[in-house]
Design a protein around this motif. Sequence first.
Motif: not given
Lengths: 158, 754
Positions: B651-659
């Motif tokens: 979830g953190a990695a997906q959020g990093i991509g999104w951010a």
Amino acid sequence: MSGIAVSTTINGDEVEYLCQAEETLLDVLRDRLGLTGAKEGCGTGDCGACSVILDGRLVCSCLVLGAEAQGARVETIEGMAQGDTLHPLQTKFLEHAALQCGVCTPGFLMAAKALLDANPDPTEEEIRFGLAGNLCRCTGYDKIVRAVQDAAREMNGG
Amino acid sequence: MSFDATYHDQIYKSVGTRPVRPDGVDKVTGRARYGADFNMPGQLVGRILRSPHAHARIVSIDTARAEALKGVKAVVTAADLPDLSDGDQSHYDLLDNCMARTKAFYDGHAVAAVAAIDAQTARKALKLIEVDYEVLPHVVDVDEAVQPSAPVLHDTIFTGGVEPKPTTPSNVAARAEFGHGDVDAGFEDADFIVERSFKTEQTHQGYIEPHACVASVNPDGTAELWVCTQGHFVYRQKCAELLGMDVSKLRVTSSEIGGGFGGKTHVWMEPVALALSRKAGRPVKLVMSRDEVFRASGPTSATSVDVKIGARQDGRITAASAELRYSCGPYADIWAELGAMTSFACYDLENVNTVGYEVLVNRPKTAAYRAPSAPMAAFAVESAIDELAQKLGIDPVAFRIKNAAREGTRSSYGPVYGPIGIGPTLEAAQTHAHMQAPLGPNQGRGMACGFWFNFGGQTCTDLNVNSDGTVTLAVGTVDVGGARASLSLVAAEELGIPYETVKTVVADTATLGYNDMTDGSRGTFSSSMATISSARNAIEVMRNRAALMWDISIEDVVWEDGQAKAIGSTHDNLAPLSIKEIAEASGKTGGPIAGHSEMVADGAGVSFATHICDVEVDPETGGTKILRYTVIQDAGKAVHPDYVEGQYQGGAAQGIGWALNEEYVYGQDGRLQNPGFLDYRIPVCSDLPMIDTQILEIPNPNHPYGVRGVGETSIVPPLAAIANAVSNAVGVRMTHIPMSPPRILAALDAQPTA
């Protein structure tokens, strides 16, 4: 519609097939030879899910034509384990829970094998760049990197 | 027997350990079969023709030339998918999204489909279909779509939730409001107020496996569907409804699933595959290309959010409000409503008000994406909270702790909380070594909190004790990330037997009762609850069988450590009967031994997380590097900690991509400019550091082991945590996600030079 006759070696076995000119090696592996371990995630060489080793070189099989495998040696995920003995990378991926959905796993294992074949003792950074051609959307790569580090340690005698 | 789902503290033998997953070997050897890895005899290849226009009336479709092509076995259009909605708008919308009826509403909207003997023929056939479009003005931006001058997608939609009912049609499909107290009075009491507007761009779940299915309709009307889905029972229901089939006649098998994250909770082309098979009289395989996945499956909303938060000098928030506009694609949904519900869920607020607007645009139908709608709301709120803490001169963690929700707090969306983890995750962050680590030039640290509801839902499991004492557990929730390992652990725990003797499988729709899909972080929560119930029912059967074998009363038989034991002084001479001994005798004691469970798994405990992130921003390029990342989240009870950590990290990695990077880019023509992994770039291995995790366990009182869902909350804090870190690094408040290099450079350039 006449096909192109190809003789090649896949996972050590001699294989012959007919394919159309526009068919990729990935199409041939999956649709003609039933080797569905390599996955099509993008078809454009961006995700690495279709990774195989062709004459010792890691390639995206979606970017190689089936006809180009003539006379080559192809290694796929189906040939990674020796009989019922898993390759250390396969074992470490399981032990470290380095997969969630698992669809990218065959590609990662081929890429990791190619990496360790060329560089048996990579740094974390070398592992991260060595696997940068493979996309994983589930894990955040943390456990994958740890599994490759552990496999390298074990393959180097612990 | 009634099932007691109440939490009881206990010492675990299996739960909490980290064994290898039961489906693991298949997945490291290439044997696991995903959606596209399955074939049927006589199978045809399906392909879909898609609109190149963002908004167009379909004047006519001529399929004659395609049908005449040698090797083409069926061509379908909307005419082959009759409207059976009978006034049900959501049914109609789903059908219309699968195959456009009167208008194409987005670039990529399906307008026709073919089934042919091979891919080459199918591709040729698509080119022979002639569609006459009347191109209409389009709108793709969420803020532009709400303007009175914007092209209106549907002249039948009037904003819902507004009194009096509007008289003109609008792209604002609905309004939803939440909150309590008096925000105006609260802002009057504030010493400091932060008021800002934020935007987030549309992102895709980015699962590596494209949508794929094989459909086979028989002449007698029975049918089979092999498909990658997060919920095969739901797919069965939806496909049967859309095609006018009896539910019992459609058997759906879920393949291994190559990622979903919410995107495989809706049907997309599966009804089309069934319609093609019905028409062709042969099985049809339909697989999306990556281009189709981006253009025509369901990304998340693009959003525009206004936030206002006020606090007193003592650090107490006096009022908070937010107005949220979320894009839905062409069909109304509840995405803004979810954003409005989750916005302030982390906080204990006396005065709070949120209003969400569902906005229709000429983009693909929005689908769920991991804690859908919460990350964007959290980005806006947690950015404003950070800024307010800075204004007050209070540490951002301490400020949040002072205002955090706790047991008994009335949430901003209504319910009163039970025991929750927001306070503990913040306290763990406050004392975490990460918080004390030094930072260098151009580096910044940020943190943020996140909330997700979690869901329980309808669940059914069968637990069969085999004749050798091993156990087969059949569940109906699709395993998206290791759930079979967790559920085997739970069955082993409850029965008191080794993990290795339990095999968990995902049953198809013909062999198990209905299950809701794997969404709302419910897979392990709900199926583990049903598994415990099934195991307890099986134990009851085995106690009976042991009593029969011993010829004593069942009251004198207890189940301990995988054995039936006789209790009471008169039974001292009876050696315990193992599960194996009882199972081996079952043919003579009453037949097969099984435990079943059917339930609505109520009581999914809400979930909270706090993330900490360090970044370095290159002032020359605007590029951002994630230096360190820490996830702290409440799991209730981590059944298999490896896969809990995996959910936190993923979830953190997906959020990093999104951010930092991911966004849908539309051209002036309303066409998606980056429908591929080269131009829509998700994080790769070399983009990320190790992602540290800390699992907190605040038991959910409504689950026997205290389990909470863990899958979604981890994507909620990252946008804000990274935005706060970047803002601290560059000294400019970042308000537009993704913070791609051009946006960061533009923000730096807009600063007055010192």
